[in-house]
Design an enzyme around this catalytic site. Structure first.
Site, PDB file in Angstrom:
ATOM      1  CD  GLU A   3      -2.903  -1.057  -0.001  1.00 30.92           C
ATOM      2  OE1 GLU A   3      -3.463   0.008  -0.270  1.00 30.92           O
ATOM      3  OE2 GLU A   3      -3.047  -2.097  -0.669  1.00 30.92           O
ATOM      4  NE  ARG A   6      12.559   8.653 -26.925  1.00 31.54           N
ATOM      5  CZ  ARG A   6      12.055   9.787 -27.375  1.00 31.54           C
ATOM      6  NH1 ARG A   6      11.692  10.745 -26.540  1.00 31.54           N
ATOM      7  NH2 ARG A   6      11.911   9.991 -28.665  1.00 31.54           N
TER       8      ARG A   6
END
Ligand code: 6GU
Length: 277
Positions: A119, A161
């Protein structure tokens, strides 16, 4: 750029050895360290979670293993001269991860990821480290994953990238959907390559015409069509100052009109059914 990931599933991060991120690592453009959180759990069962205060379902990740793990990673950075870390906490309760945030993170020298299972992590851990460094809680979309590891892969690829020299061609990001610039806020349209005829399907004539102006116009119209179909919210958000006469004509054909009463003036909205152009 240096990346550290602390996780109970180091194997989940194996894809960081592959493809663009793997090559960036091999070239020394990315320095990646994956750490097993249980290294810093000292009881017999290497426990990293416990039941939530206040009751309720599920388990919460404990403070001590995370605190020791993060201190250890930070101390290693101190020894190796790494600078200005930021902590990234992937969580469905985080701010949306966007291209804009990817660009911001790509300018930082060192990212430390703390993906949670269960959680989530005891709140005191993020509070503790937020006092020393920027903390970004990020969500990768409106759905719930079993843990943040997949989000680490997503964020890492989007950031890597953008690093200088990682993509072969510096032009390649320019037309990215979501990148600032000419196609600002529009999705990219369809693309084609050889052969010119496949299973009876050919290529739009304009792409074979050699007419750069017409090709640019066609690409822009296709971008508008795809955006209107898949992401009408992006059309509503787009700045009408960035739309030329032909863009407006295409949007009108697609059922969109400028809202003269809108705030700010002239934003496009979807013309209600039955309303004439
Ligand atoms: Cl970052 N974590 C988890 N567990 N679920 C998500 C998420 C992150 N982003 C969207 N759903």
């Amino acid at each position: 750029m240096r990346l550290d990931v602390v996780t109970i599933f180091p194997e989940y991060l194996e894809p960081l050895n592959v493809s663009l991120v793997g090559k960036a690592r091999a070239r020394g453009q990315l320095n990646v360290h994956v750490h097993e959180l249980r290294t810093w759990a000292y009881d017999r069962h290497n426990t990293v979670d416990d039941t939530p205060y206040g009751g309720g379902p599920g388990m919460v990740m404990k403070t001590e293993p995370w605190g020791e793990a993060l201190d250890s990673v930070l101390a290693d950075g101190y020894e190796t001269g790494s600078r200005a870390p930021a902590l990234i906490v992937p969580t469905p309760s985080g701010r949306p991860f966007t291209q804009e945030l990817a660009v911001e993170l790509s300018g930082r020298p060192w990212l430390i990821f703390a993906p949670a299972r269960y959680e989530g992590i005891d709140r005191r851990v993020t509070d503790e480290y937020a006092a020393r460094m920027p903390v970004y809680e990020v969500s990768i979309g409106d759905y719930v994953l079993a843990g943040g590891e997949a989000a680490v892969l997503v964020v890492t690829e989007a950031v890597a990238r953008l690093l200088p020299g990682v993509l072969g061609n510096a032009e390649s990001h320019r037309d990215d959907s979501f990148a600032p610039g000419a196609m600002a806020g529009l999705l990219e349209g369809p693309v084609y390559t050889k052969p010119p005829l496949w299973r009876g399907r050919d290529i739009p004539d304009v792409l074979l015409s050699g007419h750069h102006g017409k090709i640019a116009r066609w690409r822009r119209d296709e971008a508008l069509k795809r955006t209107a179909a898949n992401r009408p919210d992006l059309i509503e958000r787009c700045d009408p100052k960035g739309l030329d006469k032909k863009d407006r004509e295409m949007l009108s054909i697609l059922g969109w009109a400028p809202d003269p009463d809108g705030e700010p003036y002239g934003r496009f909205w979807r013309r209600p059914e039955g309303m004439e152009q």
